[in-house]
Every structure is written in structure tokens, then in C-alpha cells.
Write a protein that holds these residues in place. Structure first.
Motif, PDB file in Angstrom:
ATOM      1  N   THR A 279       0.820  -1.215   0.000  1.00 30.46           N
ATOM      2  CA  THR A 279       0.000   0.000   0.000  1.00 30.46           C
ATOM      3  C   THR A 279       0.853   1.263   0.000  1.00 30.46           C
ATOM      4  O   THR A 279       0.346   2.350   0.257  1.00 30.46           O
TER       5      THR A 279
ATOM      6  N   TYR B 198       3.634   4.274  -1.325  1.00 31.97           N
ATOM      7  CA  TYR B 198       3.902   5.137  -2.474  1.00 31.97           C
ATOM      8  C   TYR B 198       4.848   4.436  -3.443  1.00 31.97           C
ATOM      9  O   TYR B 198       4.660   4.468  -4.661  1.00 31.97           O
TER      10      TYR B 198
ATOM     11  N   TRP C 122       3.100   1.808  -5.597  1.00 29.82           N
ATOM     12  CA  TRP C 122       2.241   2.423  -6.614  1.00 29.82           C
ATOM     13  C   TRP C 122       3.065   3.096  -7.713  1.00 29.82           C
ATOM     14  O   TRP C 122       2.671   3.096  -8.880  1.00 29.82           O
TER      15      TRP C 122
ATOM     16  N   LEU D  22      -1.030  11.123  -2.837  1.00 30.39           N
ATOM     17  CA  LEU D  22      -0.622  10.132  -1.844  1.00 30.39           C
ATOM     18  C   LEU D  22       0.663  10.559  -1.147  1.00 30.39           C
ATOM     19  O   LEU D  22       0.840  10.330   0.054  1.00 30.39           O
TER      20      LEU D  22
ATOM     21  N   ARG E  16      -5.060   9.888   1.322  1.00 30.17           N
ATOM     22  CA  ARG E  16      -5.417   8.517   0.960  1.00 30.17           C
ATOM     23  C   ARG E  16      -6.804   8.400   0.329  1.00 30.17           C
ATOM     24  O   ARG E  16      -7.282   7.293   0.078  1.00 30.17           O
TER      25      ARG E  16
ATOM     26  N   PHE F 145      -7.309   6.173  -2.705  1.00 26.82           N
ATOM     27  CA  PHE F 145      -7.595   4.745  -2.609  1.00 26.82           C
ATOM     28  C   PHE F 145      -9.095   4.431  -2.686  1.00 26.82           C
ATOM     29  O   PHE F 145      -9.472   3.284  -2.870  1.00 26.82           O
TER      30      PHE F 145
ATOM     31  N   CYS G 189      -9.967   0.950   3.905  1.00 25.04           N
ATOM     32  CA  CYS G 189     -10.061   2.404   3.809  1.00 25.04           C
ATOM     33  C   CYS G 189     -11.049   2.967   4.827  1.00 25.04           C
ATOM     34  O   CYS G 189     -12.034   2.318   5.194  1.00 25.04           O
TER      35      CYS G 189
END
Length: 396
Positions: free
Chosen positions: A32, A34, A37, A124, A129, A132, A277
Motif C-alpha cells: 500500500t 507510495y 504504486w 498520496l 489517501r 484509494f 479504507c
């Protein structure tokens, strides 16, 4: 211990150990992050660069010579059999069905995915967040969807994977190779995204390593169990940090809105952790995973609240998240390859590591459910995860 604490649902070990929990927690933080991603973004961008080249260098993509001659021969046979009246078969090269127009809008649609990744990553990086979430602010979900649409259309040939969409152009083999590489290396989405369906069972439960038969690739494969998978994914770590103890106990029941972004643990025997989330409906738990209404309603415990990046700084630990840099192969050596061949779906074509690939296209490692590569005809087939293997061809 407070009064009635013994009545609270609790996680308990069966086959899992504290070491398993620690590896799982570390992997969820990595998935999850940075950094994870950003790797998804970079993998997709390698494909988009090839789309740009195709649009600029060959706006009209045509059939390759081998496929064109095959089509001409088929048309001549139909004319000879009286199915069609005579026509100049040399003209089929210019039929609209045998051309692909690579326009600026084609490139813009592909490039939009990169833009969405970049916008989401920028937010992010400062701790926002909302990227997400399954809302209008969910930029990373939108980026994933755009990337997968390209994978679905160009690599799979349509939503059903039936090659109903055919693309012509000298960069198409390289595009397919880039899409397959990206899907195998990182996928086009990391972790943390809010599901777009309610009442879902959690994405995974504890599994043991086992053998299964895959009817699609017509081979028996090893499904790597939970512990073996976590150990493999964290093998580069010299020390796995322990799971932190939360400052206060926060519980949420299935169907209730999660109070914060973070990692939650199923309060059942060998219960796995998930990232959920803020505002997301807490998962159910059990098989079949990621199915609406499956499993059972349970209690989840907040293990760690995600407060990363609020200061705009990437934590130093992320430098150790991935031991190897994400370096795209040289996809340009696929440019100009023809994808047409005489392979049939019921043909079983097997070649060992070090042997030349008989066809350009997708090859699957015989003993690995996830081991797939897109390889060029004549190039020597590689090892899989550092070991020699048999590769099975499964089409373009």
C-alpha cells in the motif's frame, strides 16, 4: 485485563506464527506504499511509450507479409470454389478490417492512465489517501482501470480474451510484450483500494502449498501456500520488524464503516490481515474470497493506522521494499515481428530453459501458477525465479 475482556473476539494461532504475522504486516505496508504504486505507474508507462512510437512512426498499421499472403490464399480459394466473384485479392491489404489507425486520440487514451497515476501519486505523497477510495477522488483506482483496459484490449484481444479485437502495426508485438511484463512484474494496481462491491469476503485466507490442474494451460501447477509465499517475498530482509502494538483497541464488525485507513486483523483462528479504507464497509471472512455474501461476519481489530506521508516525506524503510530496480527489458527487439503462426489451441508446445522459443507469444512456466513471459521466436527461453523450467506456449 479489563472486566469481560475474555469475551472479546481474539486472533489466535493455529498454523500461523508471530513470524508469519510480522511478514504479512510488512508486506501489506509495502503493497500500500507510495513506492509500490510508483512501480505500477512506471510499468504501465513502458507500454505507453511504445504506443506513442506506433502512433508517430506508423499511423496506419497493416497486416504483416506472412499473414497477408495467408489471407490472399484463402480468398483465392473462395473465388476458385465459386463462393465469391473474381476480384483483385491484392486489394485486401487496404480493406479497413485489415488496417489499424493509430491516431492522436489512441495515444491520448493510453497516456491518460499515466496522468491519473501521476495525479494520484502526487496526492498520496502528502498523505491524501482518498486516492484509494471508490469515489470521484479515487484517482489510483481510475488509473488501474485505464491500464487494465489497455491490457484487456491490446493483450487479451477484448474483454472475453477471445482476440475479437485485432491490432496491426510494427510495434504491436512489443506492446503485447510490455503489457505482459507489467502484469507479471507488478500488476497495474498495488494495494489499498476500496472494493467497488459491498458485502465482500476478505481477499485471502490461510492456505497450504498444493498441486492443482489448470485446464486453461493444460498443466498441473503448484499453488504456493501463504507462509511459503510470504517467506519468498521477504527473503531479502535480514530482519523482519515485529507487528506493532496499537495504542488503543479499535474493533469493527463486518458491514460497519472502518474508522480509519489502516491494517486490520481478522479476530479468528489464523486470521489474516487486510488494508481497509476509512469509510469502507468491513469485509466478511472466509471462502470463496472476494465474493459477495461469502464467508461469515466477523470482528476486525485495527493493528496499525496509516499516517504515512503527511509530512510529504517517503519513509526511509521504503528504500528496502524492493531489492531489484524495475528495469523494463528491451521491448524494441519485438518491433516488426509477425504474430501469425500455425499454432492451434489444442497443440501442446513445450520447450526447456535454454532452448529457442518456437513461437513469439506467451509462455507459461510448467511448475509455477504465476510464471508467464512474453517471448520472441528464436530467443532462448529463460529460467523462472532462478531455476531451469519447462515452458508451455499458450498463444499470442
Amino acid at each position: 485485563m479489563a472486566l469481560f475482556d475474555f469475551l472479546k473476539p481474539k486472533w489466535s494461532p493455529g498454523r500461523m506464527t508471530e513470524d508469519d504475522r510480522a511478514r504479512q504486516f510488512w508486506l501489506l505496508k509495502r503493497r500500500t506504499s507510495y513506492t509500490a504504486w510508483k512501480r505500477c505507474r512506471d510499468a504501465y508507462a513502458a507500454y505507453v511509450e511504445l504506443v506513442e512510437r506506433q502512433c508517430k512512426e506508423e499511423p496506419i498499421g497493416k497486416m504483416g507479409p506472412r499473414l497477408l499472403e495467408k489471407e490472399k490464399a484463402a480468398q483465392r480459394e473462395l473465388i476458385a470454389d465459386g463462393v465469391f466473384e473474381w476480384f483483385d485479392v491484392d486489394q485486401i491489404e487496404n480493406w479497413s478490417t485489415n488496417l489499424t489507425k493509430w491516431t492522436q486520440s489512441t495515444y491520448a487514451n493510453a497516456l491518460r492512465g499515466v496522468a491519473l497515476f501521476d495525479q494520484g501519486l502526487a496526492l498520496l505523497k502528502v498523505g491524501d489517501r482518498s486516492v484509494f477510495t471508490h469515489t470521484s477522488q479515487g484517482l489510483l483506482e481510475d488509473a488501474c482501470n485505464r491500464a487494465y483496459r489497455e491490457y484487456e484490449d491490446v493483450f487479451l484481444g477484448g474483454p472475453r480474451g477471445d482476440q475479437s479485437l485485432v491490432f496491426y502495426g510494427k510495434y504491436v508485438p512489443a506492446m503485447k510484450a510490455a503489457l505482459q511484463w507489467g502484469a507479471e512484474q507488478v500488476g497495474y494496481g498495488a494495494g489499498g483500494l476500496q472494493p467497488d462491491v459491498a458485502d465482500l469476503s476478505a481477499p485471502a485466507i490461510w492456505e497450504e502449498t498444493r498441486q492443482v490442474y489448470d485446464p486453461f494451460d493444460k498443466r498441473t501447477k503448484t499453488v504456493i501456500g501463504t507462509r511459503d509465499k510470504w517467506v519468498s517475498q521477504t527473503a531479502h530482509l535480514t530482519d523482519v520488524p515485529s507487528v506493532p502494538l496499537p495504542g488503543e483497541e479499535v474493533f469493527v464488525r463486518t458491514g460497519e464503516a472502518c474508522p480509519v485507513f489502516g491494517i486490520y486483523e481478522a479476530q479468528v483462528k489464523d486470521g489474516l490481515m487486510v488494508y481497509m479504507c476509512q469509510g469502507q464497509e468491513a469485509f466478511r471472512y472466509g471462502e470463496p474470497c472476494l465474493q459477495s455474501g461469502a464467508g461469515q461476519a466477523i470482528t476486525w481489530k485495527l493493528v496499525w493506522e496509516d499516517k504515512r506521508y503527511l509530512d510529504g516525506v517517503i519513509p526511509s524503510e521504503e528504500a528496502d521494499y524492493f531489492p531489484d530496480a524495475l528495469t523494463p527489458p528491451n521491448f524494441l527487439h519485438f518491433v516488426g515481428d509477425e504474430l501469425d503462426n500455425d499454432w492451434k489451441s489444442d497443440d501442446v508446445v513445450v520447450a526447456h530453459t535454454g532452448e529457442p522459443a518456437r513461437y513469439t507469444g506467451r509462455w507459461a512456466a510448467k511448475d509455477d501458477l504465476g510464471g508467464r513471459i512474453y517471448w520472441r521466436q528464436g530467443d532462448l527461453l529463460p529460467m523462472n525465479q532462478g531455476k531451469p523450467t519447462d515452458w508451455v506456449y499458450s498463444g499470442v
